[in-house]
Write a protein that holds these residues in place. Structure first.
Motif, PDB file in Angstrom:
ATOM      1  N   ARG A  71      -0.169  -2.575  -9.454  1.00 36.20           N
ATOM      2  CA  ARG A  71       0.072  -2.724  -8.016  1.00 36.20           C
ATOM      3  C   ARG A  71      -0.316  -1.418  -7.340  1.00 36.20           C
ATOM      4  O   ARG A  71      -0.252  -0.350  -7.971  1.00 36.20           O
ATOM      5  N   SER A  72      -0.676  -1.483  -6.086  1.00 36.72           N
ATOM      6  CA  SER A  72      -1.099  -0.259  -5.405  1.00 36.72           C
ATOM      7  C   SER A  72       0.032   0.765  -5.382  1.00 36.72           C
ATOM      8  O   SER A  72      -0.195   1.967  -5.421  1.00 36.72           O
ATOM      9  N   ASP A 129       1.977   1.425  -7.755  1.00 38.99           N
ATOM     10  CA  ASP A 129       2.077   2.096  -9.056  1.00 38.99           C
ATOM     11  C   ASP A 129       1.168   3.316  -9.124  1.00 38.99           C
ATOM     12  O   ASP A 129       1.308   4.171  -9.984  1.00 38.99           O
TER      13      ASP A 129
END
Ligand SMILES: CC(C)(COP(=O)(O)OP(=O)(O)OC[C@H]1O[C@@H](n2cnc3c(N)ncnc32)[C@H](O)[C@@H]1OP(=O)(O)O)[C@@H](O)C(=O)NCCC(=O)NCCS
Length: 208
Positions: free
Chosen positions: A183-184, A186
């Motif tokens: 996910r962005s 992360d």
């Protein structure tokens, strides 16, 4: 067989021919582009052409005669590398493919404990990279700025290998190259918790 290998005696009868080959040719994609006679003599003295890790061969072609030099490296490590150098007049003629195939066959047939045969080349050595792919080798890494260039910016180093079973079955074993989806949120900002503007303010505060 079109290609055969003749084991070199670098400190003995092949010494002069080895120095001649290395100094007569240019190697634009090696770190040492123009080895001097002193460079080659020094390498011979250190065992760089034959010791427990290295073993060197002339590459002989059935019709063309002696076309180049091949060294197996890291032989005591279990996964050998190689240094392949065709002489200038024999480059650009499609000879790299039968030579690398013969080198792979040599490793598979004479080194029974070896499972992987690998090597790296500079990213702009397109002839070598095409040769790898045409011989069933697989690119496994692209080391950004990993190849030092004398007097210039570093380039990338590309790493290829072939497995024993790839050679024996004729099927290249593949793997999933792309990383697992993230996910962005992360994605971390590479150690920059502060923006460049804040860094500047901080530096001014400390009088730098
Ligand atoms: C690297 C080497 C083994 C390749 O063998 P070769 O027989 O000369 O390679 P080829 O002639 O088959 O060339 C392979 C392909 O690369 C292409 N190529 C070569 N230089 C290129 C370039 N700068 N840009 C784009 N394509 C290029 C050729 O056109 C050919 O493509 P094609 O067959 O689709 O037309 C040989 O050139 C050599 O010994 N070079 C000097 C030492 C060296 O660099 N060794 C590798 C160290 S790891």
């Amino acid at each position: 067989m079109t290609i055969s290998f003749t084991r070199l005696d670098p400190a003995g009868q092949d010494r002069a021919a080895l120095i001649d080959f290395m100094t007569r040719n240019d190697f634009p994609f090696h770190v040492g582009v123009h080895p001097s006679a002193a460079d080659v003599e020094g390498a011979i003295g250190k065992g760089a052409y034959r010791d427990e890790d290295n073993d060197s061969f002339w590459i002989d072609h059935r019709e063309l005669g002696r076309i180049g030099f091949l060294r197996f490296e890291d032989l005591s490590e279990g996964t050998p590398l190689f240094d392949l150098r065709l002489g200038g007049p024999f480059r650009g003629r499609g000879l790299g493919v039968p030579v690398l195939s013969a080198a792979t066959a040599h490793v598979v047939s004479t080194m029974p404990s070896v499972n992987r045969f690998e090597d790296q080349t500079r990213e702009d050595n397109i002839a070598m990279r095409k040769t790898f792919v045409r011989c069933g080798w697989l690119k496994e890494a692209h080391y950004r700025e990993g190849w030092p260039v004398n007097g210039g910016a570093p380039l990338a180093s590309t790493a290829y290998s072939i497995l024993r079973r790839d050679w024996e079955t004729g099927q290249t074993t593949t793997f999933v190259w792309d990383d697992l989806p993230v996910r962005s949120t992360d994605r971390q900002t590479l150690g920059h918790d502060v923006s460049p503007a804040e860094t500047t303010k901080e530096a001014q505060h400390h009088g730098r």
